[in-house]
Design a protein around this motif. Structure first.
Motif, PDB file in Angstrom:
ATOM      1  N   ASN A   4       8.426  -5.628 -22.417  1.00  0.00           N
ATOM      2  CA  ASN A   4       9.869  -5.192 -22.764  1.00  0.00           C
ATOM      3  C   ASN A   4      10.806  -4.684 -21.879  1.00  0.00           C
ATOM      4  O   ASN A   4      11.752  -4.348 -22.172  1.00  0.00           O
ATOM      5  CB  ASN A   4       9.630  -4.192 -24.076  1.00  0.00           C
ATOM      6  N   ASP A   5      10.085  -4.046 -20.778  1.00  0.00           N
ATOM      7  CA  ASP A   5      10.738  -3.289 -19.642  1.00  0.00           C
ATOM      8  C   ASP A   5      11.265  -4.320 -18.694  1.00  0.00           C
ATOM      9  O   ASP A   5      12.062  -3.829 -17.621  1.00  0.00           O
ATOM     10  CB  ASP A   5       9.820  -2.307 -18.994  1.00  0.00           C
ATOM     11  N   ASP A  13       8.638 -10.540 -17.982  1.00  0.00           N
ATOM     12  CA  ASP A  13       9.908 -10.088 -18.914  1.00  0.00           C
ATOM     13  C   ASP A  13      10.020 -10.840 -20.029  1.00  0.00           C
ATOM     14  O   ASP A  13       9.058 -11.840 -20.410  1.00  0.00           O
ATOM     15  CB  ASP A  13      11.072 -10.044 -17.912  1.00  0.00           C
ATOM     16  N   ASN A  70       5.005   2.873 -19.476  1.00  0.00           N
ATOM     17  CA  ASN A  70       5.791   3.607 -20.538  1.00  0.00           C
ATOM     18  C   ASN A  70       5.008   4.373 -21.772  1.00  0.00           C
ATOM     19  O   ASN A  70       3.614   4.172 -21.153  1.00  0.00           O
ATOM     20  CB  ASN A  70       6.459   2.588 -21.334  1.00  0.00           C
ATOM     21  N   TYR A  93       8.327   7.360 -19.328  1.00  0.00           N
ATOM     22  CA  TYR A  93       8.023   6.377 -18.366  1.00  0.00           C
ATOM     23  C   TYR A  93       7.210   7.282 -17.142  1.00  0.00           C
ATOM     24  O   TYR A  93       7.345   8.662 -17.000  1.00  0.00           O
ATOM     25  CB  TYR A  93       9.054   5.761 -17.792  1.00  0.00           C
ATOM     26  N   ASN A 136       4.572  -4.344 -15.024  1.00  0.00           N
ATOM     27  CA  ASN A 136       5.578  -3.581 -15.969  1.00  0.00           C
ATOM     28  C   ASN A 136       5.141  -4.378 -17.295  1.00  0.00           C
ATOM     29  O   ASN A 136       4.546  -5.346 -17.413  1.00  0.00           O
ATOM     30  CB  ASN A 136       6.985  -3.859 -15.697  1.00  0.00           C
ATOM     31  N   ASN A 137       5.773  -3.558 -18.069  1.00  0.00           N
ATOM     32  CA  ASN A 137       5.726  -3.802 -19.702  1.00  0.00           C
ATOM     33  C   ASN A 137       6.433  -4.923 -19.994  1.00  0.00           C
ATOM     34  O   ASN A 137       7.540  -4.949 -19.417  1.00  0.00           O
ATOM     35  CB  ASN A 137       5.802  -2.784 -20.786  1.00  0.00           C
ATOM     36  N   GLU A 168      14.390   4.464 -24.315  1.00  0.00           N
ATOM     37  CA  GLU A 168      13.907   2.870 -24.169  1.00  0.00           C
ATOM     38  C   GLU A 168      14.028   2.330 -23.017  1.00  0.00           C
ATOM     39  O   GLU A 168      13.486   1.148 -22.757  1.00  0.00           O
ATOM     40  CB  GLU A 168      15.207   2.392 -25.255  1.00  0.00           C
ATOM     41  N   TYR A 169      14.769   2.786 -21.943  1.00  0.00           N
ATOM     42  CA  TYR A 169      14.838   2.300 -20.526  1.00  0.00           C
ATOM     43  C   TYR A 169      14.439   3.151 -19.572  1.00  0.00           C
ATOM     44  O   TYR A 169      14.879   4.572 -19.788  1.00  0.00           O
ATOM     45  CB  TYR A 169      16.324   1.863 -20.430  1.00  0.00           C
ATOM     46  N   PRO A 170      13.611   2.908 -18.544  1.00  0.00           N
ATOM     47  CA  PRO A 170      13.363   3.462 -17.610  1.00  0.00           C
ATOM     48  C   PRO A 170      14.409   4.101 -16.506  1.00  0.00           C
ATOM     49  O   PRO A 170      14.286   3.600 -15.248  1.00  0.00           O
ATOM     50  CB  PRO A 170      12.131   3.026 -16.876  1.00  0.00           C
ATOM     51  N   PHE A 221      15.176  -5.025 -18.056  1.00  0.00           N
ATOM     52  CA  PHE A 221      15.762  -3.786 -17.492  1.00  0.00           C
ATOM     53  C   PHE A 221      15.569  -3.876 -15.888  1.00  0.00           C
ATOM     54  O   PHE A 221      16.490  -3.468 -15.163  1.00  0.00           O
ATOM     55  CB  PHE A 221      15.607  -2.419 -18.123  1.00  0.00           C
ATOM     56  N   LEU A 222      14.299  -4.158 -15.568  1.00  0.00           N
ATOM     57  CA  LEU A 222      14.033  -4.005 -14.151  1.00  0.00           C
ATOM     58  C   LEU A 222      14.675  -5.152 -13.308  1.00  0.00           C
ATOM     59  O   LEU A 222      15.388  -4.984 -12.184  1.00  0.00           O
ATOM     60  CB  LEU A 222      12.526  -4.284 -14.151  1.00  0.00           C
TER      61      LEU A 222
END
Length: 450
Positions: free
Chosen positions: A364-365, A379, A422, A444, A361-362, A341-343, A368-369
């Motif tokens: 949903n990611d 985001d 992703n 990813y 980036n997506n 679920e996370y890179p 986390f970034l």
């Protein structure tokens, strides 16, 4: 959302000020209001002291507190020993509190429960001074989760209608104005509305709250979408059962008004289902449910020791369920991020190679970034990137690519050098030319656009 809330809380603590311009995205000069700054600070302090383990523990303890509080309040209002009533209340709680995420909405649910309880106590005793707590609840709400503040206006608005409707029509206007209860409640109303001004983002917070309802991106967010037909049917069934046995002559107008508003919102957006569940809960004390005679249960509960043992077993079961939920939390397994679920590996590579901006980036990611100090393209703070709040086309361009436009249009327009892709977005690479895969895993890949 949890990750960006932590990061914003950290920024506020470290800089000792409230942000007005975004600091986590690659885009410049985007105005930003931390609408849940109080919640952000609390979340960061818990994370700083106890890490993710503390956050997950906080999450479940808070949710259990909400469930116990709502159960206690409705039982105290009803004082019912009806088994059927107990089943209805339990069912509504299970229906409503399925969203066990660490989000500012947690605060809103608890505040709404407290507000409705206070207003119901006041409805039974107009002399009760408990009503003075209402402005305090609004003050807390406005500084912990101002984003949902307009919804709570329905609550205080219903209270104002309740105030006017409680007076007998035969009372003339002169006596009405001499009534001390009227002035007390008028003061409560004014203080409640006035508390919205005690916020560092006032009055702009209202633009944010109302703007989120018209945001272009909200139809693509799961919680803003219409609940599935099965969920709507369950909502209708629960509402029908309550209406069937509801005694309108005894029910405060506040409860009815709020239940109607919450129901209308819930059938249009999943995010309002907990609010609807809460308002339905506070209708149950005024329902005359059929008496179910279960002699075995009644006889069992006549014994004090049996009641104590049952309570103890429920407590043990609750702790066990809490432990089980923590161990199987999808987002955090063994207090670490799930690489599906996370890179995780990709971000480690980015840090090692000083890749921290100009990255597609997506949505949903993004959290986390930015949690890892990498400037994001987008985001979950979708309001930040929409034309309703800023002079930007980020949301429009992101949606255009999501709906089939070539990824190169965004890469070229924003001079992006990298893209974090992703497994869902891998199709975006089909039409992209001149790129190099820097690192990839099962879920990813990080590419460099030439």
């Amino acid at each position: 959302d949890t990750l960006f809330h932590i990061k914003i809380g950290e920024w506020i603590i470290q800089n000792k000020m409230f942000p007005t311009v975004d600091m986590f995205s690659m885009h410049e000069n985007l105005s930003y209001s931390a609408y849940a700054y109080g919640f952000d600070i609390i979340l960061y302090l818990i994370y700083k002291a106890l890490g993710f383990k503390g956050l997950v523990l906080f999450k479940y303890l808070f949710w259990y507190t909400i469930i116990l509080m709502s159960s206690y309040f409705v039982y105290k209002l009803s004082k019912s020993d009806n088994v059927f009533y107990s089943l209805i209340v339990t069912g509504i709680i299970i229906l409503g509190f399925t969203f066990k995420n660490i989000r500012p909405h947690m605060i809103s649910y608890m505040i709404l429960i407290i507000q409705l309880y206070i207003m119901n106590k006041w409805a039974k005793n107009k002399e009760s001074k408990i009503i003075y707590l209402i402005p305090i609840t609004f003050l807390i709400l406005n500084n912990l989760h101002a984003g949902v503040f307009p919804y709570h206006f329905f609550v205080v608005g219903a209270f104002g209608i309740e105030l006017l409707m409680t007076y007998d029509k035969k009372i003339n206007f002169h006596n009405f104005l001499k009534d001390k209860i009227f002035y007390r409640c008028l003061l409560i109303l004014l203080l409640s509305f006035g508390s919205m001004g005690i916020n560092p983002y006032f009055p702009g917070i209202f633009k944010f709250s109302l703007g989120t309802l018209e945001n272009k991106f909200t139809p693509y967010i799961a919680e803003w979408q219409t609940p599935p037909i099965s969920a709507i049917m369950v909502l209708l069934l629960v509402a029908f059962v309550i209406i069937r046995f509801l005694d309108l002559n005894k029910t405060p107008l506040t409860n009815v008004f709020n239940a109607i508003v919450a129901f209308a919102l819930a059938v249009n957006s999943s995010r309002f289902i907990p609010y609807m569940a809460i308002t339905l809960l506070f209708l149950t004390p005024y329902c005359t449910f059929p008496k179910i005679e279960l002699k075995i249960i009644n006889k069992f509960y006549e014994n004090k020791l049996n009641r104590m043992l049952t309570t103890l077993l429920i407590a043990i079961a609750s702790v066990f369920i809490l432990f089980l939920n923590i161990k199987t939390t999808p987002a955090i397994i063994n207090w670490e991020f799930n690489e599906a679920e996370y890179p995780v590996k990709i971000v480690e590579y980015m840090k090692e190679n000083n890749i921290n901006t100009n990255i597609y980036n997506n949505y949903n990611d993004g959290a986390f970034l930015l949690f890892n100090d990498i400037k994001v393209f987008i985001d979950p703070r979708c309001d930040l990137y929409s034309s309703e709040f800023n002079d930007t086309e980020v949301i429009d361009d992101y949606l255009a690519v999501a709906n089939g436009k070539p990824l190169s249009t965004i890469m070229d327009k924003y001079n992006l050098e990298y893209a974090l892709i992703n497994s869902i977005d891998k199709r975006l690479l089909d039409d992209l030319e001149n790129y190099e895969v820097l690192i990839e895993d099962e879920h990813y890949s990080l590419i460099k656009y030439k």
